[in-house]
Design a protein around this motif. Structure first.
Motif, PDB file in Angstrom:
ATOM      1  N   VAL A   1       0.585  -1.628  -0.554  1.00 31.38           N
ATOM      2  CA  VAL A   1       0.076   0.086   0.339  1.00 31.38           C
ATOM      3  C   VAL A   1       0.925   1.023  -0.064  1.00 31.38           C
ATOM      4  O   VAL A   1       2.477   0.881   0.492  1.00 31.38           O
ATOM      5  N   ASP A   2       0.708   2.247  -0.242  1.00 35.38           N
ATOM      6  CA  ASP A   2       1.126   4.304  -0.076  1.00 35.38           C
ATOM      7  C   ASP A   2       0.357   3.884   1.215  1.00 35.38           C
ATOM      8  O   ASP A   2      -0.502   4.216   0.930  1.00 35.38           O
ATOM      9  N   VAL A   3       0.734   5.022   1.358  1.00 37.57           N
ATOM     10  CA  VAL A   3       0.898   5.844   2.788  1.00 37.57           C
ATOM     11  C   VAL A   3       1.323   7.226   2.925  1.00 37.57           C
ATOM     12  O   VAL A   3       1.872   7.562   2.287  1.00 37.57           O
ATOM     13  N   VAL A   4       0.365   8.054   4.201  1.00 36.04           N
ATOM     14  CA  VAL A   4       0.974   9.078   3.913  1.00 36.04           C
ATOM     15  C   VAL A   4       1.569   9.050   5.352  1.00 36.04           C
ATOM     16  O   VAL A   4       0.174   9.357   6.102  1.00 36.04           O
ATOM     17  N   GLN A   5       2.329   9.561   5.561  1.00 36.46           N
ATOM     18  CA  GLN A   5       3.261   9.635   7.563  1.00 36.46           C
ATOM     19  C   GLN A   5       2.197  11.069   7.559  1.00 36.46           C
ATOM     20  O   GLN A   5       2.286  11.470   6.950  1.00 36.46           O
ATOM     21  N   ARG A  16       5.579   3.638   0.312  1.00 35.69           N
ATOM     22  CA  ARG A  16       4.993   2.192  -0.163  1.00 35.69           C
ATOM     23  C   ARG A  16       5.769   1.276   1.016  1.00 35.69           C
ATOM     24  O   ARG A  16       6.669   0.680   1.357  1.00 35.69           O
ATOM     25  N   GLY A  17       4.383  -0.373   1.829  1.00 39.96           N
ATOM     26  CA  GLY A  17       5.096  -0.611   2.550  1.00 39.96           C
ATOM     27  C   GLY A  17       3.346  -1.606   2.365  1.00 39.96           C
ATOM     28  O   GLY A  17       3.115  -1.535   2.220  1.00 39.96           O
ATOM     29  N   VAL A  49      -1.496  -0.770  -3.919  1.00 38.46           N
ATOM     30  CA  VAL A  49      -0.510  -0.922  -4.891  1.00 38.46           C
ATOM     31  C   VAL A  49      -0.326  -2.353  -5.471  1.00 38.46           C
ATOM     32  O   VAL A  49      -0.998  -1.933  -6.494  1.00 38.46           O
ATOM     33  N   ALA A  50      -0.459  -3.205  -5.085  1.00 40.72           N
ATOM     34  CA  ALA A  50      -0.439  -4.407  -5.652  1.00 40.72           C
ATOM     35  C   ALA A  50      -0.692  -5.760  -3.890  1.00 40.72           C
ATOM     36  O   ALA A  50      -0.781  -5.547  -3.562  1.00 40.72           O
ATOM     37  N   PRO A  51      -1.381  -6.853  -4.626  1.00 47.31           N
ATOM     38  CA  PRO A  51      -1.864  -7.847  -3.784  1.00 47.31           C
ATOM     39  C   PRO A  51      -0.216  -8.003  -2.575  1.00 47.31           C
ATOM     40  O   PRO A  51       1.097  -8.322  -3.394  1.00 47.31           O
TER      41      PRO A  51
END
Length: 95
Positions: A1-5, A16-17, A49-51
């Protein structure tokens, strides 16, 4: 996933993580679901983003430390009553 801190909310920089834990209790949140990434980074989900890859160690993810834990609780802390450890009843209050 893409996250915003939290520190990057103004700039919108994405991190991304792989999600280790969901921190938001509800299924929907107007600002995005808060998650803990495997790298011990907390942020709100912006994009899926992806599995996840098949080689992820799920047991290690379950043991990922939550850096937000211990920052105070959701409830009010109870003070010890003046009469000792006995819980006070509604009838004992005088207004």
């Amino acid at each position: 996933v893409d996250v915003v801190q939290k520190a990057d909310q103004r700039t919108g920089t994405l991190t991304r993580g792989v999600v280790a834990r969901h921190l938001t209790r509800s299924a929907h949140h107007p600002r995005g679901i808060k998650v803990l990434l495997a790298e011990e980074i907390v942020g709100r989900v912006v994009d899926l983003v992806a599995p996840p890859p098949e080689d992820v160690d799920h047991e290690a993810l379950a043991k990922t430390r939550n850096p937000q834990q211990g920052r105070g609780g959701r409830g009010r802390r109870r003070r010890p009553s003046a009469e000792g450890d006995e819980p006070r009843r509604v009838a004992s209050y005088r207004g």
